[in-house]
Write a protein that holds these residues in place. Structure first.
Motif, PDB file in Angstrom:
ATOM      1  N   ILE A  29      -6.704  26.485  91.163  1.00  0.00           N
ATOM      2  CA  ILE A  29      -5.907  27.612  90.675  1.00  0.00           C
ATOM      3  C   ILE A  29      -4.893  28.042  91.731  1.00  0.00           C
ATOM      4  CG2 ILE A  29      -5.996  29.998  89.872  1.00  0.00           C
ATOM      5  CD1 ILE A  29      -8.761  29.408  88.745  1.00  0.00           C
ATOM      6  N   ARG A  41      -0.763  28.265  91.300  1.00  0.00           N
ATOM      7  CA  ARG A  41      -0.034  29.517  91.535  1.00  0.00           C
ATOM      8  C   ARG A  41       0.958  29.372  92.692  1.00  0.00           C
ATOM      9  NH1 ARG A  41      -2.292  34.425  89.716  1.00  0.00           N
ATOM     10  NH2 ARG A  41      -1.932  35.368  91.760  1.00  0.00           N
ATOM     11  N   SER A  50      -5.448  23.656  80.000  1.00  0.00           N
ATOM     12  CA  SER A  50      -5.863  24.443  81.163  1.00  0.00           C
ATOM     13  C   SER A  50      -7.242  25.042  80.900  1.00  0.00           C
ATOM     14  CB  SER A  50      -4.836  25.558  81.419  1.00  0.00           C
ATOM     15  OG  SER A  50      -5.230  26.347  82.510  1.00  0.00           O
ATOM     16  N   ASN A  51      -8.240  24.577  81.637  1.00  0.00           N
ATOM     17  CA  ASN A  51      -9.606  25.078  81.464  1.00  0.00           C
ATOM     18  C   ASN A  51     -10.256  25.363  82.819  1.00  0.00           C
ATOM     19  OD1 ASN A  51      -9.789  22.458  82.291  1.00  0.00           O
ATOM     20  ND2 ASN A  51     -11.246  21.790  80.730  1.00  0.00           N
ATOM     21  N   TYR A  52      -9.518  26.041  83.679  1.00  0.00           N
ATOM     22  CA  TYR A  52     -10.001  26.339  85.028  1.00  0.00           C
ATOM     23  C   TYR A  52     -10.931  27.550  84.997  1.00  0.00           C
ATOM     24  CZ  TYR A  52      -6.161  23.224  86.141  1.00  0.00           C
ATOM     25  OH  TYR A  52      -5.310  22.150  86.184  1.00  0.00           O
ATOM     26  N   ASP A  53     -11.869  27.580  85.926  1.00  0.00           N
ATOM     27  CA  ASP A  53     -12.859  28.649  85.990  1.00  0.00           C
ATOM     28  C   ASP A  53     -12.342  29.751  86.910  1.00  0.00           C
ATOM     29  OD1 ASP A  53     -15.045  30.258  85.999  1.00  0.00           O
ATOM     30  OD2 ASP A  53     -16.447  28.790  86.828  1.00  0.00           O
ATOM     31  N   PHE A  54     -11.875  30.827  86.324  1.00  0.00           N
ATOM     32  CA  PHE A  54     -11.340  31.939  87.106  1.00  0.00           C
ATOM     33  C   PHE A  54     -12.432  32.823  87.687  1.00  0.00           C
ATOM     34  CE2 PHE A  54      -7.457  30.680  85.127  1.00  0.00           C
ATOM     35  CZ  PHE A  54      -6.433  31.183  85.909  1.00  0.00           C
ATOM     36  N   ARG A  55     -13.678  32.546  87.374  1.00  0.00           N
ATOM     37  CA  ARG A  55     -14.773  33.363  87.902  1.00  0.00           C
ATOM     38  C   ARG A  55     -15.181  32.935  89.303  1.00  0.00           C
ATOM     39  NH1 ARG A  55     -18.880  32.242  83.118  1.00  0.00           N
ATOM     40  NH2 ARG A  55     -18.042  30.175  83.633  1.00  0.00           N
ATOM     41  N   PRO A  77       0.429  33.492  86.551  1.00  0.00           N
ATOM     42  CA  PRO A  77      -0.619  33.516  85.523  1.00  0.00           C
ATOM     43  C   PRO A  77      -1.974  33.899  86.096  1.00  0.00           C
ATOM     44  CG  PRO A  77      -0.011  31.260  86.074  1.00  0.00           C
ATOM     45  CD  PRO A  77       0.988  32.136  86.746  1.00  0.00           C
ATOM     46  N   THR A  78      -2.719  34.639  85.310  1.00  0.00           N
ATOM     47  CA  THR A  78      -4.054  35.096  85.723  1.00  0.00           C
ATOM     48  C   THR A  78      -5.143  34.572  84.802  1.00  0.00           C
ATOM     49  OG1 THR A  78      -3.753  37.137  84.438  1.00  0.00           O
ATOM     50  CG2 THR A  78      -3.145  37.198  86.788  1.00  0.00           C
ATOM     51  N   ASP A  79      -4.800  33.685  83.882  1.00  0.00           N
ATOM     52  CA  ASP A  79      -5.803  33.067  83.006  1.00  0.00           C
ATOM     53  C   ASP A  79      -5.300  31.695  82.586  1.00  0.00           C
ATOM     54  OD1 ASP A  79      -3.798  33.600  81.157  1.00  0.00           O
ATOM     55  OD2 ASP A  79      -4.842  35.332  80.297  1.00  0.00           O
ATOM     56  N   ASN A  80      -6.138  30.957  81.873  1.00  0.00           N
ATOM     57  CA  ASN A  80      -5.796  29.599  81.466  1.00  0.00           C
ATOM     58  C   ASN A  80      -4.639  29.562  80.484  1.00  0.00           C
ATOM     59  OD1 ASN A  80      -7.711  27.839  82.861  1.00  0.00           O
ATOM     60  ND2 ASN A  80      -9.287  28.947  81.730  1.00  0.00           N
TER      61      ASN A  80
END
Length: 236
Positions: free
Chosen positions: A71, A75, A59-64, A90-93
Motif C-alpha cells: 500500500i 501511495r 485491488s484487494n490489499y489489507d488495510f488493517r 486513496p485510503t481503500d481498495n
C-alpha cells in the motif's frame, strides 16, 4: 525496467503488470517506433495491455495491517509520479483501483504486461537508482566472483557509497524503513567527512578570533585570513 514504475499483479494466472509514466515510456521507445509497421504493431500491443489491465487489475490489499509495504508503494508512486496531494491519496481498495485505472485511461500511465512472469505476483516499486550511469572508461567490469562492479564506484574510497552527494542505500526498497535508513546513511556520511573539514574549521576559527601566531601577511604584501576577517579598525 523503469525505476520510476509501479509493479502490480493482475487477477489472471501469474501475470504481472508494470505501470510506467507515459512521458518516460514514449521517450525511451521513440527509436523503436521508427518503422511504420513496427509502430502500428507496438500501438496495438499497448492498447491490448491497457484493456487487459482495466479488466484484470483488482485491488484487494489489507488495510488493517500496521505495516503494508504494498500500500505504501502505491501511495508513494501516486504522490511522486502523478503529483497526487496527500489528502487525495486513496485510503481503500476502491480508491486505489479507481486512481490507477483512471491514470491509464487519461494516458498518464502505460501498462506493460509480463505474461511470462513465473514468480509470485507482487506489488512493489524498484529500488531507487539513476536511470543513466556516468560513463567511465571500461564501463562495468566483470569480477572474478561473477558479479559486475560499475567503474564509477571502482575507486570510491572509504566511507558510505554516494551518488551526486547523496548516500546510496543497499538492499530492496522498503517504504517503511527507507526514510530512517536514508537519515542514518546521511549521518554516517557526515561523520566520515568530519575529520576532513575539522582542520579547516580550526584555521578559520583561529583567524577570526585573532589566535594566529604567524605574521600579518605572507611576506608578499597579501593579507592573510585574519586580516580578511577584520574590519578597518582591526578589531575583528
Amino acid at each position: 525496467m523503469s525505476y520510476n514504475a509501479l509493479h502490480v499483479p493482475l487477477d489472471i494466472g501469474t501475470w504481472q503488470c508494470e505501470l510506467v509514466p507515459a512521458r518516460e515510456f514514449y521517450s525511451l521507445s521513440v527509436r523503436r517506433f521508427a518503422d511504420w509497421d513496427m509502430r502500428r504493431e507496438r500501438e496495438r500491443e499497448i492498447e491490448d495491455d491497457k484493456h487487459t489491465f482495466d479488466r484484470y487489475f483488482r485491488s484487494n490489499y489489507d488495510f488493517r495491517r500496521t505495516i503494508a509495504p504494498d500500500i505504501d508503494a502505491i501511495r508513494s508512486f501516486l504522490s511522486h509520479q502523478l503529483n497526487v496531494v496527500h489528502w487525495d491519496l486513496p485510503t481503500d481498495n476502491v480508491g486505489i483501483e479507481r486512481a490507477l485505472k483512471q491514470a491509464v485511461r487519461d494516458g498518464l500511465l502505460v501498462p506493460v504486461i509480463n505474461r511470462d512472469w513465473r514468480s509470485l505476483p507482487m506489488t512493489f516499486r524498484p529500488t531507487p537508482a539513476p536511470l543513466r550511469w556516468r560513463q567511465q572508461s571500461g564501463g562495468g567490469a566483470f569480477r572474478r566472483s561473477g558479479g559486475t562492479k560499475w567503474a564509477a564506484f571502482e575507486n570510491a574510497g572509504p566511507g558510505p557509497l554516494t551518488w551526486d552527494g547523496e548516500p546510496v542505500l543497499s538492499g530492496p526498497y522498503d517504504p517503511a524503513t527507507w526514510e530512517k535508513q536514508l537519515k542514518a546513511a546521511r549521518a554516517a556520511m557526515a561523520a566520515s567527512n568530519g575529520d576532513d573539514c575539522s582542520g579547516l574549521l580550526e584555521v578559520v576559527a583561529g583567524a577570526v578570533l585573532g589566535g594566529g601566531s604567524g605574521p600579518a601577511n605572507d611576506g608578499d604584501g597579501t593579507p592573510d585570513m585574519a586580516e580578511n576577517f577584520a574590519d578597518e579598525s582591526g578589531t575583528g
